[in-house]
Scaffold this motif. Structure first.
Motif, PDB file in Angstrom:
ATOM      1  N   LYS A  18      -2.238  -3.972  11.529  1.00  0.00           N
ATOM      2  CA  LYS A  18      -2.121  -5.311  12.082  1.00  0.00           C
ATOM      3  C   LYS A  18      -2.623  -6.315  11.049  1.00  0.00           C
ATOM      4  N   ALA A  19      -1.921  -7.440  10.979  1.00  0.00           N
ATOM      5  CA  ALA A  19      -2.339  -8.483  10.043  1.00  0.00           C
ATOM      6  C   ALA A  19      -2.031  -9.846  10.641  1.00  0.00           C
ATOM      7  N   GLU A  20      -2.870 -10.808  10.319  1.00  0.00           N
ATOM      8  CA  GLU A  20      -2.618 -12.179  10.749  1.00  0.00           C
ATOM      9  C   GLU A  20      -3.078 -13.144   9.671  1.00  0.00           C
ATOM     10  N   ILE A  21      -2.352 -14.218   9.548  1.00  0.00           N
ATOM     11  CA  ILE A  21      -2.733 -15.293   8.646  1.00  0.00           C
ATOM     12  C   ILE A  21      -3.208 -16.447   9.503  1.00  0.00           C
ATOM     13  N   TYR A  80       1.783 -13.374  12.157  1.00  0.00           N
ATOM     14  CA  TYR A  80       1.265 -12.106  12.668  1.00  0.00           C
ATOM     15  C   TYR A  80       2.204 -10.975  12.294  1.00  0.00           C
ATOM     16  N   LEU A  81       1.603  -9.798  12.024  1.00  0.00           N
ATOM     17  CA  LEU A  81       2.376  -8.611  11.658  1.00  0.00           C
ATOM     18  C   LEU A  81       1.789  -7.403  12.353  1.00  0.00           C
ATOM     19  N   ARG A  82       2.655  -6.503  12.827  1.00  0.00           N
ATOM     20  CA  ARG A  82       2.208  -5.227  13.383  1.00  0.00           C
ATOM     21  C   ARG A  82       3.208  -4.158  12.970  1.00  0.00           C
ATOM     22  N   ARG A  83       2.694  -3.058  12.393  1.00  0.00           N
ATOM     23  CA  ARG A  83       3.557  -1.979  11.930  1.00  0.00           C
ATOM     24  C   ARG A  83       2.889  -0.628  12.176  1.00  0.00           C
ATOM     25  N   LEU A  84       3.693   0.387  12.469  1.00  0.00           N
ATOM     26  CA  LEU A  84       3.231   1.766  12.440  1.00  0.00           C
ATOM     27  C   LEU A  84       3.426   2.271  11.020  1.00  0.00           C
ATOM     28  N   VAL A  85       2.386   2.878  10.479  1.00  0.00           N
ATOM     29  CA  VAL A  85       2.467   3.291   9.082  1.00  0.00           C
ATOM     30  C   VAL A  85       2.197   4.786   8.948  1.00  0.00           C
ATOM     31  N   ASP A  86       2.770   5.369   7.902  1.00  0.00           N
ATOM     32  CA  ASP A  86       2.559   6.772   7.537  1.00  0.00           C
ATOM     33  C   ASP A  86       2.630   6.823   6.016  1.00  0.00           C
ATOM     34  N   PHE A 122       4.435  -4.287   2.485  1.00  0.00           N
ATOM     35  CA  PHE A 122       5.079  -4.853   3.664  1.00  0.00           C
ATOM     36  C   PHE A 122       5.274  -6.345   3.440  1.00  0.00           C
ATOM     37  N   SER A 123       6.475  -6.817   3.756  1.00  0.00           N
ATOM     38  CA  SER A 123       6.747  -8.257   3.621  1.00  0.00           C
ATOM     39  C   SER A 123       5.985  -9.011   4.697  1.00  0.00           C
ATOM     40  N   PHE A 124       5.237 -10.012   4.256  1.00  0.00           N
ATOM     41  CA  PHE A 124       4.438 -10.789   5.208  1.00  0.00           C
ATOM     42  C   PHE A 124       4.129 -12.145   4.567  1.00  0.00           C
ATOM     43  N   ALA A 125       5.115 -12.982   4.559  1.00  0.00           N
ATOM     44  CA  ALA A 125       4.970 -14.282   3.898  1.00  0.00           C
ATOM     45  C   ALA A 125       4.309 -15.279   4.843  1.00  0.00           C
ATOM     46  N   ALA A 126       3.453 -16.096   4.276  1.00  0.00           N
ATOM     47  CA  ALA A 126       2.820 -17.163   5.049  1.00  0.00           C
ATOM     48  C   ALA A 126       3.818 -18.290   5.276  1.00  0.00           C
ATOM     49  N   PRO A 127       3.782 -18.935   6.445  1.00  0.00           N
ATOM     50  CA  PRO A 127       4.687 -20.074   6.683  1.00  0.00           C
ATOM     51  C   PRO A 127       4.285 -21.275   5.818  1.00  0.00           C
ATOM     52  N   ASP A 128       5.156 -22.262   5.818  1.00  0.00           N
ATOM     53  CA  ASP A 128       4.883 -23.488   5.071  1.00  0.00           C
ATOM     54  C   ASP A 128       3.709 -24.222   5.720  1.00  0.00           C
ATOM     55  N   LEU A 129       2.635 -24.397   4.934  1.00  0.00           N
ATOM     56  CA  LEU A 129       1.427 -25.036   5.462  1.00  0.00           C
ATOM     57  C   LEU A 129       1.125 -26.338   4.729  1.00  0.00           C
ATOM     58  N   THR A 130       2.145 -26.958   4.194  1.00  0.00           N
ATOM     59  CA  THR A 130       1.910 -28.134   3.345  1.00  0.00           C
ATOM     60  C   THR A 130       1.584 -29.387   4.139  1.00  0.00           C
ATOM     61  N   VAL A 135      -6.664  -8.327   8.039  1.00  0.00           N
ATOM     62  CA  VAL A 135      -5.832  -7.139   8.230  1.00  0.00           C
ATOM     63  C   VAL A 135      -6.706  -6.014   8.764  1.00  0.00           C
ATOM     64  N   SER A 136      -6.122  -5.188   9.633  1.00  0.00           N
ATOM     65  CA  SER A 136      -6.852  -4.051  10.190  1.00  0.00           C
ATOM     66  C   SER A 136      -5.932  -2.853  10.300  1.00  0.00           C
ATOM     67  N   PHE A 137      -6.535  -1.685  10.254  1.00  0.00           N
ATOM     68  CA  PHE A 137      -5.786  -0.438  10.417  1.00  0.00           C
ATOM     69  C   PHE A 137      -6.568   0.462  11.354  1.00  0.00           C
ATOM     70  N   THR A 138      -5.890   1.065  12.321  1.00  0.00           N
ATOM     71  CA  THR A 138      -6.498   2.004  13.255  1.00  0.00           C
ATOM     72  C   THR A 138      -5.721   3.310  13.209  1.00  0.00           C
ATOM     73  N   ASP A 139      -6.442   4.431  12.920  1.00  0.00           N
ATOM     74  CA  ASP A 139      -5.740   5.706  12.836  1.00  0.00           C
ATOM     75  C   ASP A 139      -5.686   6.388  14.197  1.00  0.00           C
ATOM     76  N   GLY A 140      -5.118   7.570  14.230  1.00  0.00           N
ATOM     77  CA  GLY A 140      -4.913   8.275  15.488  1.00  0.00           C
ATOM     78  C   GLY A 140      -6.194   8.709  16.166  1.00  0.00           C
ATOM     79  N   GLU A 141      -7.297   8.769  15.420  1.00  0.00           N
ATOM     80  CA  GLU A 141      -8.587   9.143  16.002  1.00  0.00           C
ATOM     81  C   GLU A 141      -9.388   7.936  16.460  1.00  0.00           C
ATOM     82  N   GLY A 142      -8.818   6.748  16.263  1.00  0.00           N
ATOM     83  CA  GLY A 142      -9.516   5.533  16.656  1.00  0.00           C
ATOM     84  C   GLY A 142     -10.430   4.965  15.601  1.00  0.00           C
TER      85      GLY A 142
END
Length: 951
Positions: free
Chosen positions: A604-607, A616-622, A631-639, A651-658
């Motif tokens: 999971k990731a957030e800007i 915001y981004l959420r992906r299952l990874v292996d 992973f493509s995760f471009a920030a929006p225009d903040l000008t 950004v955070s990652f949680t594995d199968g064991e928690g």
């Protein structure tokens, strides 16, 4: 007096069975269970024993009337006997080896042992007795032992079937106590489990299970029947006979390998007579090539902790469940390695490490650190002499040998350590050779090897690893890696001393550790605080009337005594996590740091911009071991809306064991804020104060000190204590060394004094002053200004350190406001307390908390509650902004309260919230480590500008 030959004045013991590997036999009719007490061959003697304590050996009689009861296992001092004492280095008795020139307390234990009439050979087993002890069966002496942390066995063949009287007489000290001077509470008694094992007449006694990778890629498991009778070994559907002294082999093509990441174990069964031993084997191999330590072919990193066996209510008498809880918690924080500081742990601990996945540096029960200070300096010749002593040679060697023989079958043990802080000499050379003669599959560690007399001796092959305690990270780059003669891998057996608020330099160490395969990693000192819990309060050295002690130096854990996390715990978790994150050009990179294990779970990731989510981004990874994915995760225009605001990626990652990993990556810093201009105001002065007034808002400034005494709107007062310039904070444990220097310079008792008449011009009052202690020169020179604004007021401080001032713990403003039930809000690094050297484990965001939760309750009060790189603060009745990010805290205790009180339970809060705004130093690990790096210190000159919005 009981029968003896004053064995406590010698270094030999007698009457015990030969050392062997650890196991619990089951009867062939028993169902297998991991709980050894389910074996019908295991008879526990834990529980209530008769007990009597004596202050002197001479007072103890074998047939005396016992006066009380005591739990076994336990530490007698935790049961109200003898007295508690904590010392780090100093021996708790005069130095005159092998003699103890002091009355030796003695603890007499007695119980009835019912020996079963089952035709088996009973043997009595002790898993830990501190320090020496005699064993009597029905009045007859069986033997005497003086290694505290070992598996000690006595033959009970002389026992009657049915009831027998067992007397155990434990001595607090003996000749070998000179080798057991570990940094810990000096506990005594039967602290390990006691039981009877029933063995077959010709059962296997000792065996050695090894694994080795073959040239063709297959693996061989070998089983050596070291001693005892013939046995039958079953592995992977093969069964082979092993006679005494014989080795049998099993080959497997592509086994599942054991590692801390994937702790795969294979069952192995050993049968002899009517008994069965259930082993768990792990395929693993270590080697050193080109200065790199390889485990199963990979240059692993040791994300380690040093661990004492300690419980705040039980002392050293921890249970198997206590040990398991520690390991479970360590895995949560990504710890993958333990150094058993500074003695072998309970035998079942290693099986837990096998099953959960922990690399173990197994350390012999040897420390003679007290010999280094026997002449009142840190360089006593006794230190080297003990390491070369003929008297203690066999004792030092036997401590390593008994450890190796006991733990040699545990796949989790990857390195043998000869002991701790006992200098280096011929006794340790012989110890290393004895270890290698038994086990050629593991390497030998001993940090004190650097005391070798010559360079040739230092660089020889006696010790396999380079090891150090507490050098700065730069030592690895500037000395070790540039040493052309050095061919061994390097480990920090102790680093980042986790005392009090800290450590703050973990990130710096791991940037270097991960820069070279030759750097193995290290073991944080240490796992848990050694606080004694009594009546709901934690105590440390000196709290029990001891004359000699080392205070709170035992409160040095990365977790608290009851295993609660601190900010330092989260710093450790961050640097030890198995995931590495980076971001560039709209791509989020995720690297798997594991060497054997795929990274599977949820990403999971957030800007956020100015604390508000914009993407915001959420992906299952292996991700396979050692690999990276983007992973493509471009920030929006903040000008537009957020053009000048701080932008960060969380950004955070949680594995199968928690288990969780995470990071925070700043993408853009805020621009320097524009503060409101001074508003037109009325200005008054008298002999005592300057007064600025606009409408019903007024500021009152002390004419001598420059303190802002009062901020009022009508009759409403906003301050509970004046806004003052401060160069103090409550000293941290990591300022132990710095504190004397600061006291000598007058930092702690300097007072603010305005030296010239204030100047009121263009709506601002400007004052020039110094922080001055008695009889010494200025600590801080400063210019201070106050002004009223449209919505409140502004304060500006320009400063420079006084001449000769090298460091200041803090520089800025302290004041107090009325305590409120409302939460305090801020935009800065959190949510835990953060300092300029602990930011990596935190994230910059919007947070809130109540005053009572702003301070972490360390056992010894000290600086706490800071939030670094804060941009704005919201107190119940005012909001604070600054031109540039600043350090901020709002806690329920004053600096004076935290400085003066020695225990957390003595703190008294008031109806005030104490606020700091400015710059404060990092926390580092200088309690027993390098000085705080320059980049984490308060700058020697600078400026702060704050505006306060009142409501």
């Amino acid at each position: 007096m009981f029968k003896n030959n004053r064995e406590w004045e010698k270094t030999e013991d007698f009457g015990m069975l030969p050392p062997r590997c650890y196991y619990t036999p089951f009867d062939k009719t028993d169902a297998y269970d991991k709980d050894r007490e389910k074996s019908s061959r295991f008879q526990s003697l834990n529980g209530d024993w008769d007990f009597k304590a004596h202050e002197r050996i001479e007072d103890c009689e074998l047939n005396e009337t016992m006066q009380g009861k005591i739990d076994v296992p336990s530490c007698v001092q935790m049961k109200g006997h003898d007295r508690l004492q904590y010392t780090n280095i100093r021996y708790p008795f005069p130095f005159d080896p092998p003699y103890i020139d002091k009355d030796i307390p003695v603890f007499h234990y007695r119980r009835t042992v019912d020996i079963a009439a089952n035709g088996k050979k009973p043997r009595l087993v002790f898993e830990g007795v501190d320090s020496a002890f005699y064993v009597f069966l029905n009045g007859e002496l069986l033997g005497y032992s003086q290694i505290t942390h070992r598996l000690t066995e006595f033959d009970l063949s002389a026992a009657k079937k049915g009831a027998n009287t067992l007397d155990v007489i434990v001595l607090k000290w003996n000749a070998s106590s000179y080798l057991e001077d570990q940094d810990k509470w000096r506990f005594s008694g039967i602290f390990g489990c006691v039981y009877v094992l029933y063995r077959d007449e010709n059962a296997v006694e000792d065996y050695f299970v090894r694994t080795k990778k073959n040239d063709d890629g297959s693996w061989t498991l070998s089983f050596e029947n070291v001693s005892g009778g013939t046995c039958f070994v079953s592995f992977e559907n093969e069964k082979k006979e092993a006679a005494p002294g014989q080795t049998v082999f099993f080959t497997i093509g592509n086994p599942r390998l054991w590692s801390a990441e994937i702790p795969d174990l294979y069952p192995l069964t050993i049968e002899s007579g009517d008994e069965t031993i259930y082993e768990e084997a792990g395929f693993r191999e270590t080697k050193i090539e080109n200065g790199v330590f390889y485990f199963n072919g990979k240059p692993i990193k040791l994300c380690g902790v040093n661990r004492h066996e300690f419980h705040p209510e039980k002392g050293a008498a921890i249970s198997i469940r206590d040990a398991e809880n520690d390991i479970i918690l360590m895995k949560k924080y990504h710890v993958n390695a333990i150094r058993t500081s500074h003695y072998p742990n309970m035998p079942e601990f290693y099986r837990l490490c096998d099953r959960y996945g922990i690399y173990v540096f197994d350390e012999a029960d040897v420390e003679a650190h007290g010999a280094s200070v026997t002449d009142g300096t840190w360089a006593s010749s006794d230190f080297k002499a003990l390491a070369n002593s003929d008297l203690y040679e066999n004792a030092i060697v036997s401590r390593a040998v008994t450890m190796v023989r006991r733990d040699k079958n545990r796949p989790s043990v990857i390195v043998w350590s000869l002991g701790n802080e006992s200098n280096y000499g011929k006794d340790f050379v012989k110890s290393a050779k004895a270890v290698k003669a038994i086990d050629d599959t593991r390497f030998v560690h001993y940090e004190q090897h650097y005391f070798a007399d010559t360079k040739d001796e230092y660089y020889d092959d006696t010790i396999d690893l380079v090891s150090r305690m507490y050098p700065a990270p730069s030592w690895m780059k500037d000395e070790y890696l540039k040493d052309k003669r050095e061919t061994r891998p390097m480990v920090y057996c102790e680093y980042c001393h986790a005392m009090g608020n800290g450590p703050g330099d973990l990130e710096d160490y791991w940037k270097v550790f991960r820069s070279s395969d030759r750097l193995m990693g290290g073991f944080i000192w240490e796992w848990a605080d050694h606080g004694i819990l009594k009546g709901g309060k934690f105590f440390y050295g000196g709290d029990f009337g001891e004359k000699f002690h080392d205070g709170n130096f035992c409160i040095d854990g990365i977790v608290s005594p009851e295993r609660k996390e601190k900010a330092g715990t989260l710093c450790m978790k961050h640097v030890y996590q198995p995931v590495e994150f980076s971001y560039k050009n709209g791509k989020l990179s995720v690297k798997n740091r594991y060497f054997f294990k795929a990274l599977k779970g949820t990403l999971k990731a957030e800007i956020k911009a100015d604390g508000k989510r914009v993407s915001y981004l959420r992906r299952l990874v292996d991700i396979p071991a050692g690999e990276k994915k983007k992973f493509s995760f471009a920030a929006p225009d903040l000008t537009q809306e957020y053009a000048d605001k701080f932008v960060g990626l969380r950004v955070s990652f949680t594995d199968g064991e928690g288990f969780t990993s995470g990071d925070f990556i700043p993408l853009r810093q805020s621009k320097k804020a524009d503060l409101p201009a001074p508003a037109t105001a009325e200005f008054y002065e008298n002999d005592f104060a300057y007064i600025l007034k606009r409408g019903d808002v007024s500021l009152t400034v002390d004419r001598k000190t420059g303190d802002l005494l009062s901020v009022k709107a009508g009759e409403k007062e906003y301050l509970a204590e004046p806004i003052k310039i401060s160069v103090r904070r409550a000293p941290t444990d990591n300022e132990r060394g710095l504190r004397a220097e600061l006291e000598a310079k007058g930092v702690y008792d300097a007072n603010e004094r305005v030296r010239f008449n204030g100047e009121y011009k263009n709506g601002a009052l400007t004052l020039h002053g110094k922080m001055l202690p008695e009889y010494r020169r200025s600590v801080l020179d400063y210019t201070l200004s106050y002004a009223l604004t449209e919505e409140g007021f502004a304060v500006r401080l320009t400063y420079k350190f006084g001449d000769g001032i090298r460091r200041l713990p803090a520089t800025g403003f302290r004041f107090a406001v009325k305590k409120s039930d409302k939460k305090i809000g801020y935009f800065g690094f959190g949510p835990q307390e953060t300092y300029r050297d602990t930011l990596a484990a935190a994230a910059k965001d919007v947070y809130s908390y109540k005053t009572k939760d702003g301070y972490h309750h360390y056992i010894k009060p000290q600086e706490s509650g800071n939030h670094a790189q804060t941009e704005r603060v919201k107190l119940p009745e005012m909001q604070i902004f600054a031109q540039e990010p600043f350090d901020f805290s709002a806690i329920p205790y004053s600096v004076d309260e935290l400085t003066e009180k020695t225990h957390d339970f003595a703190l008294r809060s008031t109806q005030k919230t104490y606020v700091f705004l400015g710059a404060t130093e990092g926390v580092g690990s200088n309690s027993c480590g390098p000085v705080l790096a320059e980049e984490y210190r308060v700058p020697a000159h600078g400026e702060f500008a704050f505006t306060f919005r009142l409501f």
